[in-house]
Design a protein around this motif. Structure first.
Motif: not given
Length: 946
Positions: A282-286, A734-743
């Motif tokens: 979780q910590k390293h985004g795997f 699926m890639a956990d991209v915050p900026s795209l999720k926010e958009a």
């Protein structure tokens, strides 16, 4: 008797560099480089899984180098001096790799002044002295000095090379060095090692070194014998560089008596507790590894063996030949055992057998391939191996003098069979049973419930089989692959060419063998493959997505869609007129007439006569004139190439749609009935044929014109509901991209957001580039491919890709994790567990490997998108029926779009229900971090509905 202790010593330092060079650069959510950490973690995970499946260790430790300086540098300062310092982005990953090891609750050993090899040697000798067996996980040739057979009082020591999946014992050492392990160091001392800067004797290679030690018995003896050798350069070098060889022997010797920093009993394996590993991932985004842990661990309160309840099968290791588990014991196929049912007493006996069996295979024989126009000729049933029958219903020659065989009247037979075929307590198995459902539905027989062996095979082995019938999932292929039996083919009983006869004219004895065998094979395949779903994790996607979709799609095919023949005819004339004009213009450019549709003639015109550069000939000796080549020429200003491209598009649209759709109109219904395949696209998307409605251009004016020819009946309208940018939304999740999720959450223009992130401003050009890049990246596009799409140089395209990954590191991490997972497992998975196999992902052929890699990057996203729209289709009619809108008809599914026909007055009532079903289709199985946007429009034709 006490359990034999087996210690595994993992050369962790070798793992680190393999992991670093195996993956592209990655960063974790805090921006720390973690590419090597991720690779190391997956390799350690795989090792744990593999050892768990095999006769695993009782004790295990990972051994690492503490630093680059050891006691050997004190002896010889130039030792390993040739090695460059570790890359800047690897240095901060060293402590994280230690954290990864401890996250698995494994012992991690390192000591200042000692190399990992020395600690491994000391632990190996100490364990063997206590009669423990030892396996060293490494491919390091220096460690082969430790290998021993063991005896009653001492344990054996061997090695495991995980790169080659090979055990290394005495025979392997002899093959490599030609000597026993105790003399390996002598051979190494003569050879030297340029990587570690061990001098050895210049000019002495492996063969010479081995020969010297074999002849003289040791390094010292070989050096002593040099004085008596015949004059040669070898003699001179042995004498001159004796000191170098003796120094080298000291350097390659393993220190086997180090103080042991941790007791071996502390290496005991007691399972892998979930919590510390989950926290590390979780910590390293795997995220993909975290999902694997969640899927495998069951309860977080218990130890996890990383592979808990899933027996190893061929499917788990990417075997392209299909599953190898044993076929259930069944007698060989005996066609003479089948029965031809020609009277009601015999039919009633078979009906009783079906009711008792509760699981039966069903197959229909018809007069044609089109299920909407074919007449029913007969039905076959199977209840057990070799217990199958054929019920002829419409056999007899077209010759008026031909004798019609005895058979039950069609309506009488169907009346007797209807209770069995519609009984919810009797499972009906078919191979591509959608066809049989549509045939029998036209005779008022609603077959339910059903299983489909073709779709079960697809859920298990998508991507494994070669292209062919059913995309590798046809009955004949499955029978050969799984049962080792080649069934009779249609041409075996009906002939081919001018001599081919309709199935209704096949003699009953031969027809019985063919038809009953199909049912028998289908029953056997079901018996073999259905249990695999639970074993291999295919149950969820089959039972909750594909199986319930079969009757839904069958009904859509029966509904069909109305097309305006006059409109299509006008379009065909317009296309023909424009093609004729283009033909004249192209001939004018070439200054001669030629057949534009001939690649050979076109290539000769372009490259031989007109002299355009870049022409390349294939194996056939003719020039390539594919779309990519013509587009390249058009970019260089070749107007003839531009005109040929337009001519080709018009020709294809005319033949595929405006002409073909007219011919495809069913004379009885006045509508076009496409046939959907649930196994035609490797990722799980539906495909359609006869006619293909999936490839109508979406965004061009010509495509819109063709869509306007699809119309609603009088008083009705067509309603089109389309997922908006679903693959980009899934990528953001699926890639956990915050900026795209926010958009997406804010309803922003995602391409404008990407342009702003990449270029700092949003203009028409930057948005267009961002849109191209957004989609291209998800298809694993290369720098060359992107350069071609954007019309830029390859270096500029690479800079764009790099900038994209810099702004959206989650996408890069997703790509790397996906490729690493597919390389290790052999398959990708959607969020709903659908597997797509890539047997060529590790191919030595670059083109094959790169093609598989591009497909593997996109498969989880496109496959998840396909699963979602399928789930929506399954839920749609129950939701509409519950709202008293059961008369709404779902007609088409094209990519991310569903098309309905309904009374114009019901549009406003239906819209919110359709939108909600589509928006919530992923739940409750998957909760997405982004909303699924739905765009809905309606009109009297399909074009107007957009």
């Amino acid at each position: 008797m006490a359990e034999k202790q087996h210690l595994y010593l993992v050369d962790g330092s070798a793992y680190i560099f393999r992991a670093y060079h195996r993956l592209p650069p990655l960063t974790d959510p805090e921006g720390t480089p973690v590419g090597a950490v991720y690779g190391y973690t997956t390799m350690l995970w795989k090792l744990a899984e593999d050892l768990d499946k095999a006769e695993g260790p009782t004790h295990l430790a990972v051994i690492l180098d503490k630093s680059s300086h050891s006691f050997r540098n004190d002896i010889y300062p130039e030792y390993k001096a040739n090695r460059p310092p570790p890359p800047d982005d690897l240095v901060p990953q060293f402590p994280l790799i230690r954290d990864a090891t401890r996250a698995f609750s494994l012992s991690c050993i390192e000591e200042q002044g000692l190399e990992a090899d020395d600690l491994i040697a000391s632990y190996a000798r100490a364990a063997a002295a206590q009669n423990w067996d030892v396996t060293i996980v490494s491919s390091d040739k220096d460690l082969m000095q430790l290998i021993s057979e063991g005896d009653d009082s001492r344990g054996r020591i061997d090695m495991l090379d995980t790169m080659k999946n090979q055990r290394i014992s005495l025979p392997e050492v002899a093959d490599k060095f030609g000597v026993t392990p105790d003399l390996v160091g002598d051979v190494l001392a003569l050879m030297g090692d340029s990587v570690d800067n061990i001098p050895g004797i210049f000019g002495v290679g492996p063969k010479t070194a081995t020969k010297l030690i074999q002849e003289h018995g040791s390094l010292t003896a070989a050096l002593d014998a040099a004085a008596d050798m015949k004059k040669s350069k070898l003699k001179e070098r042995l004498i001159e560089h004796r000191a170098d060889a003796e120094l080298s022997r000291i350097l390659v010797a393993l220190k086997e008596d180090c103080d042991l920093p941790m007791a071996m009993d502390d290496f005991k394996l007691d399972g892998v507790p979930v919590e510390p590993l989950a926290a590390f991932l979780q910590k390293h985004g795997f995220t993909s590894l975290l999902r694997r842990l969640d899927a495998g661990s069951g309860s977080p309160d218990r130890a996890n063996d990383l592979n808990p309840a899933k027996p190893a099968t061929a499917a788990d290791v990417g075997d392209s030949e299909g599953n190898r588990q044993a076929v259930p014991d069944m007698p060989a196929i005996d066609r003479s055992a089948y029965e031809c049912v020609q009277d009601m007493d015999t039919l009633n006996r078979w009906i009783a057998r079906c009711e008792a069996a509760r699981v039966i295979a069903v197959d229909t024989e018809t007069s044609a391939l089109d299920s909407m126009q074919a007449d029913l000729v007969g039905i076959s049933l199977a209840v057990a191996p070799n217990e199958a029958c054929y019920i002829p219903l419409a056999h007899g020659g077209t010759d008026l003098l031909a004798e019609t065989p005895q058979q039950i009247g069609l309506q009488d037979a169907l009346a007797a069979l209807r209770p069995v075929l519609t009984n919810d307590a009797i499972l009906k198995i078919g191979q591509n049973i959608k066809y049989d459902l549509n045939v029998l539905a036209r005779y008022d027989v609603d077959v339910t419930p059903v299983d489909d062996t073709m779709i079960i095979s697809f859920a298990l082995d998508a991507g494994r089989g070669e292209a062919g019938i059913g995309g590798g999932h046809g009955m004949d292929e499955l029978s050969v692959r799984h049962l080792g039996h080649s069934p009779l083919s249609f041409k075996d009983v009906c002939g081919t060419g001018k001599k081919q006869i309709p199935f209704g004219e096949v003699p009953l004895d031969r027809a019985t063998e063919y038809a009953a065998e199909d049912a028998d094979v289908t029953w056997r395949l079901h018996k073999h493959m259905k249990p695999r779903l639970a074993i291999e994790g295919g149950t969820t996607v089959y039972e909750r997505v594909d199986r319930p979709l079969v009757p839904v799609v069958a009904q859509m095919e029966r509904h069909g869609i109305k097309v305006d023949r006059a409109a299509l005819s006008r379009l065909s004339e317009e296309f023909a007129t424009r093609m004729a004009a283009l033909e004249g213009e192209i001939h004018g450019e070439a200054d001669q007439e030629f057949t534009i549709g001939s690649p050979k003639q076109l290539g000769e015109i372009l490259f031989d006569k007109m002299g355009y550069k870049g022409g390349r000939k294939g194996k056939s000796g003719q020039y390539s004139t594919d779309q990519a080549m013509l587009e390249k020429l058009a970019e260089q200003g070749a107007t003839i190439a531009t005109k040929v491209l337009e001519w080709r598009q018009l020709s294809k649209l005319k033949s595929t749609y405006t002409d073909a759709l007219q011919a495809a109109i069913n004379p009885k219904t006045g509508r076009v009935h496409t046939s959907y395949s649930l196994t035609g696209a490797q990722t799980g998307r539906l495909s359609s044929t006869d006619p293909n409605l999936q490839n109508i251009p979406i965004r061009t004016e010509i495509g819109r014109q063709i869509r306007t020819a699809f119309v609603a009946d009088t008083g009705n309208v067509l309603l089109a509901a389309d997922y908006s940018q679903i693959e980009l939304r899934l990528a953001a999740h699926m890639a956990d991209v915050p900026s795209l999720k926010e958009a997406f959450a804010a309803g922003e223009d995602i391409h404008a957001r990407t342009a702003k992130e990449m270029y700092g401003e949003v203009t028409r050009d930057t948005r267009a580039q961002a849109k191209t890049i957004n989609f291209a990246i998800l298809y694993g596009i290369s720098r060359w491919g992107l350069a071609g799409r954007l019309g830029v140089e390859a270096d500029e395209a690479q800079a764009m890709i790099d900038r994209y990954f810099e702004r959206f590191p989650g996408i890069q991490r997703y790509i790397a994790e996906t490729l690493e997972s597919v390389r290790e497992l052999g398959y990708s998975q959607t969020l709903f567990g659908r597997k797509t196999w890539f047997p060529r992902i590790n191919s030595k052929n670059g083109a094959e490997r790169q093609g598989s890699e591009r497909a593997a990057i996109n498969a989880p996203i496109q496959g998840t998108s396909a699963d979602i729209i399928k789930r929506a289709m399954v839920r749609m009619m129950p939701a509409l029926t519950e709202a008293d809108l059961g008369h709404v008809r779902m007609l088409l599914q094209v990519h991310d779009e569903l098309v309905f026909e309904l009374p114009e007055g019901d549009v406003e009532a239906a819209k919110p229900i359709i939108e909600k079903v589509m928006a919530d289709a992923a739940m409750p199985a998957v909760t997405l971090d982004v909303p699924l946007g739905i765009e809905i429009g309606s009109g009297t034709d399909w074009g107007a509905a957009h």
